[in-house]
Write a protein that holds these residues in place. Structure first.
Motif, mmCIF file in Angstrom:
data_model
loop_
_atom_site.group_PDB
_atom_site.id
_atom_site.type_symbol
_atom_site.label_atom_id
_atom_site.label_comp_id
_atom_site.label_asym_id
_atom_site.label_seq_id
_atom_site.Cartn_x
_atom_site.Cartn_y
_atom_site.Cartn_z
ATOM 1 N N ILE A 85 0.829 -1.216 0.000
ATOM 2 C CA ILE A 85 0.000 0.000 0.000
ATOM 3 C C ILE A 85 0.860 1.262 0.000
ATOM 4 C CG2 ILE A 85 -1.699 1.354 1.309
ATOM 5 C CD1 ILE A 85 -2.788 -1.292 2.418
ATOM 6 N N ILE A 86 1.940 1.214 0.759
ATOM 7 C CA ILE A 86 2.759 2.408 0.971
ATOM 8 C C ILE A 86 3.235 3.021 -0.344
ATOM 9 C CG2 ILE A 86 4.870 3.246 2.074
ATOM 10 C CD1 ILE A 86 4.482 0.852 4.101
ATOM 11 N N TRP A 87 3.923 2.204 -1.144
ATOM 12 C CA TRP A 87 4.453 2.777 -2.391
ATOM 13 C C TRP A 87 3.333 3.023 -3.403
ATOM 14 C CZ3 TRP A 87 3.848 0.030 -6.859
ATOM 15 C CH2 TRP A 87 3.693 -1.361 -6.760
ATOM 16 N N ASP A 91 1.219 -4.247 23.193
ATOM 17 C CA ASP A 91 0.698 -2.980 23.663
ATOM 18 C C ASP A 91 0.978 -1.911 22.606
ATOM 19 O OD1 ASP A 91 -0.687 -1.560 25.484
ATOM 20 O OD2 ASP A 91 1.039 -1.048 26.742
ATOM 21 N N LEU A 92 -0.024 -1.199 22.198
ATOM 22 C CA LEU A 92 0.114 -0.063 21.272
ATOM 23 C C LEU A 92 0.694 -0.423 19.916
ATOM 24 C CD1 LEU A 92 1.342 2.827 23.631
ATOM 25 C CD2 LEU A 92 -0.985 2.331 22.859
ATOM 26 N N TYR A 115 -7.977 -3.471 13.728
ATOM 27 C CA TYR A 115 -7.669 -3.271 15.156
ATOM 28 C C TYR A 115 -8.343 -1.994 15.645
ATOM 29 C CZ TYR A 115 -4.657 -2.934 19.344
ATOM 30 O OH TYR A 115 -4.158 -2.862 20.617
ATOM 31 N N ASP A 140 -5.662 2.117 20.099
ATOM 32 C CA ASP A 140 -4.515 2.959 19.786
ATOM 33 C C ASP A 140 -3.342 2.115 19.298
ATOM 34 O OD1 ASP A 140 -6.078 4.957 20.812
ATOM 35 O OD2 ASP A 140 -4.936 5.196 22.670
ATOM 36 N N THR A 141 -2.650 2.617 18.311
ATOM 37 C CA THR A 141 -1.545 1.833 17.760
ATOM 38 C C THR A 141 -0.509 2.728 17.083
ATOM 39 O OG1 THR A 141 -0.947 0.119 16.170
ATOM 40 C CG2 THR A 141 -2.836 1.447 15.599
ATOM 41 N N LEU A 142 0.730 2.293 17.132
ATOM 42 C CA LEU A 142 1.768 2.875 16.286
ATOM 43 C C LEU A 142 1.467 2.489 14.843
ATOM 44 C CD1 LEU A 142 4.844 1.955 18.512
ATOM 45 C CD2 LEU A 142 4.155 4.286 17.914
ATOM 46 N N CYS A 143 2.130 3.130 13.900
ATOM 47 C CA CYS A 143 1.890 2.823 12.493
ATOM 48 C C CYS A 143 2.800 1.681 12.043
ATOM 49 C CB CYS A 143 2.151 4.058 11.632
ATOM 50 S SG CYS A 143 1.080 5.422 12.089
ATOM 51 N N TYR A 144 2.362 1.045 10.990
ATOM 52 C CA TYR A 144 3.095 -0.101 10.455
ATOM 53 C C TYR A 144 4.463 0.295 9.887
ATOM 54 C CZ TYR A 144 4.400 -3.862 7.287
ATOM 55 O OH TYR A 144 5.090 -4.839 6.642
ATOM 56 N N VAL A 145 5.452 -0.469 10.271
ATOM 57 C CA VAL A 145 6.774 -0.401 9.622
ATOM 58 C C VAL A 145 7.188 -1.847 9.357
ATOM 59 C CG1 VAL A 145 9.197 0.260 9.884
ATOM 60 C CG2 VAL A 145 7.411 1.708 10.848
ATOM 61 N N PRO A 146 7.635 -2.174 8.129
ATOM 62 C CA PRO A 146 8.060 -3.554 7.858
ATOM 63 C C PRO A 146 9.113 -4.011 8.867
ATOM 64 C CG PRO A 146 7.999 -2.276 5.818
ATOM 65 C CD PRO A 146 7.770 -1.311 6.948
ATOM 66 N N SER A 147 9.003 -5.272 9.300
ATOM 67 C CA SER A 147 9.932 -5.798 10.302
ATOM 68 C C SER A 147 11.378 -5.651 9.862
ATOM 69 C CB SER A 147 9.680 -7.295 10.514
ATOM 70 O OG SER A 147 8.341 -7.526 10.843
ATOM 71 N N SER A 148 12.226 -5.429 10.836
ATOM 72 C CA SER A 148 13.655 -5.442 10.540
ATOM 73 C C SER A 148 14.077 -6.887 10.282
ATOM 74 C CB SER A 148 14.431 -4.883 11.723
ATOM 75 O OG SER A 148 14.365 -5.805 12.793
ATOM 76 N N GLN A 173 7.052 5.835 6.502
ATOM 77 C CA GLN A 173 7.207 4.376 6.484
ATOM 78 C C GLN A 173 8.347 3.964 5.568
ATOM 79 O OE1 GLN A 173 3.016 3.730 5.459
ATOM 80 N NE2 GLN A 173 2.803 2.469 7.311
ATOM 81 N N GLN A 204 16.085 1.444 9.036
ATOM 82 C CA GLN A 204 16.193 0.214 9.841
ATOM 83 C C GLN A 204 17.058 -0.818 9.141
ATOM 84 O OE1 GLN A 204 12.378 -0.120 12.821
ATOM 85 N NE2 GLN A 204 12.451 -1.515 11.097
ATOM 86 N N ILE A 208 6.727 4.997 14.475
ATOM 87 C CA ILE A 208 5.981 6.122 13.902
ATOM 88 C C ILE A 208 4.739 6.360 14.749
ATOM 89 C CG2 ILE A 208 4.763 7.023 11.882
ATOM 90 C CD1 ILE A 208 6.510 5.205 10.139
ATOM 91 N N TYR A 264 -3.920 7.696 14.837
ATOM 92 C CA TYR A 264 -3.853 6.283 15.201
ATOM 93 C C TYR A 264 -3.752 6.097 16.715
ATOM 94 C CZ TYR A 264 -3.547 4.517 10.457
ATOM 95 O OH TYR A 264 -3.849 4.167 9.169
ATOM 96 N N MET A 265 -3.281 7.115 17.399
ATOM 97 C CA MET A 265 -3.062 6.986 18.835
ATOM 98 C C MET A 265 -4.193 7.587 19.662
ATOM 99 S SD MET A 265 -0.619 5.275 20.090
ATOM 100 C CE MET A 265 0.983 4.522 19.701
ATOM 101 N N ASP A 273 -8.897 5.260 20.705
ATOM 102 C CA ASP A 273 -9.593 4.841 21.933
ATOM 103 C C ASP A 273 -10.486 5.917 22.532
ATOM 104 O OD1 ASP A 273 -8.800 2.225 22.110
ATOM 105 O OD2 ASP A 273 -7.059 2.611 23.385
#
Lengths: 255, 255, 255, 255, 255, 255
Positions: free
Chosen positions: D118-120, D190-191, D198, D201-209, F122, F129, F138, F143-144, F147
């Motif tokens: 989605i990002i690109w 958490d977060l 979901y 509250d959540t952080l945004c997606y970043v591809p796993s290292s 992202q 990373q 991020i 997103y935060m 809730d």
């Protein structure tokens, strides 16, 4: 067909790489106008069928096909998709880099889009050879059929010509509408021929300007050459000759 | 010699463009190792001497020479300078764009660095033709001497070979040390030849990897071919043939 | 002259690098309008003659000249060729990188295109120093003649002015048509001067916009300054002063 | 199937564009590890089957699939091919630009590689909308099944999870080896959640290292989620739901 | 202060642009080590305070500050942030392009990071002038205080030197710890000075290599010059002189 | 406030990095139209106030704010500055790279420009990373606050809406002109919502085209949402909730 990378899971991929002795074929075509009788996917179909036939005999892995090539000179007719050459170089670089990290170190770039794609493939090939310690061969049907095309009684390389049309008739008859073909014989030019089998002095190939391409499109619906001379039988001779050469090239890499 | 752009002031440039009927030659060479008997500037000298000879007969304008080309495979020996192909494309683009804004619309890219430079020149040529409405011809000595090289009794295109050495002997004898030449005859390979005059099936040219280039360098000091077969007389035949073709190409553009 | 890289074979190049104690001069000029009395190659000729004179005294290697520089503001008159600054940075980067792989680690960028080229040279210099562990000096005639130009009775740095014209008269008299020169004296501006010898507060140099450049071109045929004040004798003083400084810079690097 | 661009000649392409009311679907997947039970082509197969089903109902044109996506975090297992995001943006830009010159002005980017691509695609979408006057919709299975996935009793979006596995079982059973599947249930953090459904509250997606991705690969052979929960029947519900939504999106564009 | 763009809503921005007669100041600094007595934000603070003072007298709009500049040579000490020059050029290009679309056509690039930033600013300035029909002035404190620095009894431009320290003492005393300052007087070099007020022959400025920068850092904690000579009173003279010049430059643009 | 990098000298920076346990916050906003009642700097002010509040509780270092983001869809109203996403990626890359060389290995990208900036962040996050061995989070207010926003009785994420306006009223009352606010309630769309708290099927976010953005601008002066519902008290609840989450995220990194 388990030679196609996409059908394997990652563990089977490992095994397939071993079976193919570390050689992968990358089929690269184009999506571009091919006159009124051939589908716009012609060049990619050509790359796919050659790859499959040679993989059967060599166990080489086949990477999913690149459906788009460099086709700026065919944008005058609908259905043509062209990617800038510099983007294609980087795209192919990443495909090869990814596979080289999984242990594939020898690649055959199989060009279904005769002549035109060679240019950017050469740049990509030099770059990956220098940076990634891999070995690259560029296999082009026009350069690999110099020995037989004249024997078949065919003229020089054109576009949607008797060579391509015969090949498509033999391998994808259902996609060919040979009755719609319009001939547009190639006239001799002084000091210029695109054909790798041309034996005389010549300027080097440059893709036609839009102006020239438009004239062609109006005259013959996008064809250069004599598709009326096509024949399924000659398509078979051409196909088998290319597959034989491709198998030989792969075998040389597999040693 | 007033054909060289750099010797004219801007008003004379205008006049020279008219005299040459809007055609300019861009001599493009390389600075790279040429064995133990030829100077590293060989390819650029070749482009310069052909440009001068043809300009005399056609009044074409000559742009100052590009001394550096794409030579990654010769970096194994000192004196070689290589520019990345993508940088050369943009550099040449700007040269042509600048001159096209001054009314020059037809260009001959004159390649002294046989074969290798053609690749990026083709990319540049397509790009300027599409974006700037100019007409480009790529003139390469190897493609333009297919008709005579065999008659001269010469082998396929190599590097610092009998063809280049003869040409340099004829035009720049003072820069040649033919007594230091080491032969390294080209062995036939199955399905591969760099030579545009090769008549059989072949893979496409890819510049040698560093590993292969190193092997050559150690064997023969950078030569591929048989410089011992060189002769000033044959160099003259080769030179005159190329100039005749070049004049013809320019005349076709001048109409 | 064996200081020029292009005249050596690769083995002689090795020796010449040693003789020059690892220092190379890269002469960088421009091809751009220089009024009605100087050739468009003026800036490159200047770089070449200074390089040759200093090389004779220091044995430094000279790299083939870069004939094209950054000249966007002179495109209003024919014969000007301008390369984008970002392309020049990459091009020069590759030249230096290539030579550094052959053992040359100290370079003098010799700018014949006073002031304007300095900008992109600084970017290139910083980049190669950081990435390639080489040492770079940028030598510019305007910055290197602050000590004498006023003594000669000359005005500030212009274009095709009395300074350049005198230098060209001294070194390339056959290319100068001093009788065609048109004066266009530089008027003082509040808070702005291009001249590095200017002693008062000033904004920084930005190449003229096309609008401003056109006005100049119409007024004086491209000249800013007073070429009528030129003299061969003063050209010699200027030349000798620059060569003396250049030799000193090279000697400092050769220690 | 005449909705696929590649099977049409250029004249038929014109007609197909009209029939589809100027809307084209671009199926974009990936070639990347999908655990021990799914083929590496999974994401592209997903895009292809959705495109075909929706095209049947809407007459939309389908562009040949993009087999490679952005998968840097899956390079830890063989068979993964990743293209740099910036290259994918330019590649897709050219695909859309080419088709827009042939009159297609509305595109659905159909993402088989849930979330990551989605990002690109967003960057590419914004760029083409601004520069080419086209309209772009991005259709992602994870965002388009928020309404039903919980009803199916499925956990959050993982990788090679019960959602993908069910879909593949329904559409490409012959490519699935469900007996080899290894479960790797997603633990709550958490977060942070990747799942678009979901609710907190959540952080945004970043591809796993690479470090994190390696841990996963060792634990479960590349799976995140519970493929053991897969079922063909639920795959059908999921598929039909997505196709219904996709048809609706296309119909909105066809007005 | 309503001169700062960020404090206005879009309607007020329109009015502020009119009030400032279409002139905007872009304060550009750096975040980099400034010895043991000055904060790493020094260069940006300098740009901010000059911008504010001149805006008060001219109604010019001020764009939010660019906190990061080109500082590769200061990366040897913590707190330094350097952006590649080519990225800064594009970044500034977009800032100016955006504002020019809102009717601002005249810009003063106000450099707080003396000398070093000028290089990439010149490239950006030329580019926007050519492509966007705007007018750009580059205002640098070192070039704009040539008339007074010697009178103040100060040495040449260094780093965290008596000039900067005096200025910071006058405007941001709370951020200065003058007791921690370490002197590191600038020694005369033959044919090299960074100072624009230097009256003799000199090579051109190139940012120090890491090796040289490290030596400085060890010797004096990052200072070049004599901060012990600093004085708030002289800081005021320097500040007022620069503001007077800046107002003059803006007024010239506002006509 | 010593958490701000710019106020420290390099030695204090070292200490502050230790105190903050190697975590840095990078506040990233935008300069763009925010209707008739909020300043164009709104997004950056939001990032700044959250960063300061969380830094007080965690000792994290704060990098100077990035005042410009990706805002192509707001260029229809004055005061908007947009940087190309690909430039922002490289710019942020260099900021993070510089700080990582000084020992900071954990970063929170704090997005004041809700949703839109996430995309390029992202890309940048994945790139750093992979290449620099750092860890990136991020943090986006939309997103935060999933809730609580509904509890506050607020509608979906818009622009210059009741959420942003309340926050600004609480933290920067002097910059808000709430009496000028124009409501523009968000109408439900089938299969599309920008709001991360939206619970149903949806297409993915793509920034509005210029056409759509213009319609908005004319209708409501740039607002989407219901700023009339704003309240300082709810702004406090929102702010405190975000700060609590931000502190939690930083604490998780500090372990």
């Amino acid at each position: 067909m388990k030679n196609w990378l996409q059908e394997n899971n990652w563990k089977e991929t490992e095994e397939q790489i071993k079976r193919g002795k570390g050689v992968a074929i990358i089929p690269i075509g184009s999506t571009e106008q091919h006159g009124l009788h051939l589908p716009v996917g012609t060049d990619t179909y050509v790359a796919i069928t050659l790859a499959e036939a040679a993989a059967l005999e060599t166990d080489a892995l086949i990477i999913p096909p690149l459906w788009f090539g460099w086709s700026p000179h065919h944008m005058v007719l609908p259905g043509t998709i062209t990617i800038r050459a510099e983007v294609l170089v980087e795209y192919l670089f990443d495909v090869i880099k990814s596979m080289s990290e999984h242990g594939v170190k020898k690649f055959v770039l199989l060009n279904g889009h005769r002549i035109v794609n060679i240019i950017w493939m050469q740049l990509a090939a030099e770059k990956v050879q220098r940076e990634l310690d891999v070995e690259i061969k560029i296999f082009d049907p026009a350069y690999m059929s110099k020995d037989i095309v004249k024997e078949l009684g065919y003229g020089p390389v054109g576009h949607a010509d008797e060579i391509e049309s015969s090949h498509m008739l033999y391998r994808y008859e259902e996609l060919v509408q040979i009755d719609k073909a319009v001939d547009n014989p190639i006239s001799k030019k002084d000091l210029y021929s695109v054909d790798p089998a041309y034996e005389h002095d010549t300027l080097c190939y440059v893709p036609s300007s839009i102006k020239v391409a438009k004239a062609h499109a109006e005259k013959s619906g996008g064809t250069t050459g004599q598709p009326s001379k096509s024949s399924k039988e000659k398509g078979k001779i051409y196909h088998d000759h290319l597959v034989k050469n491709l198998v030989k090239v792969i075998n040389q890499l597999q040693i």
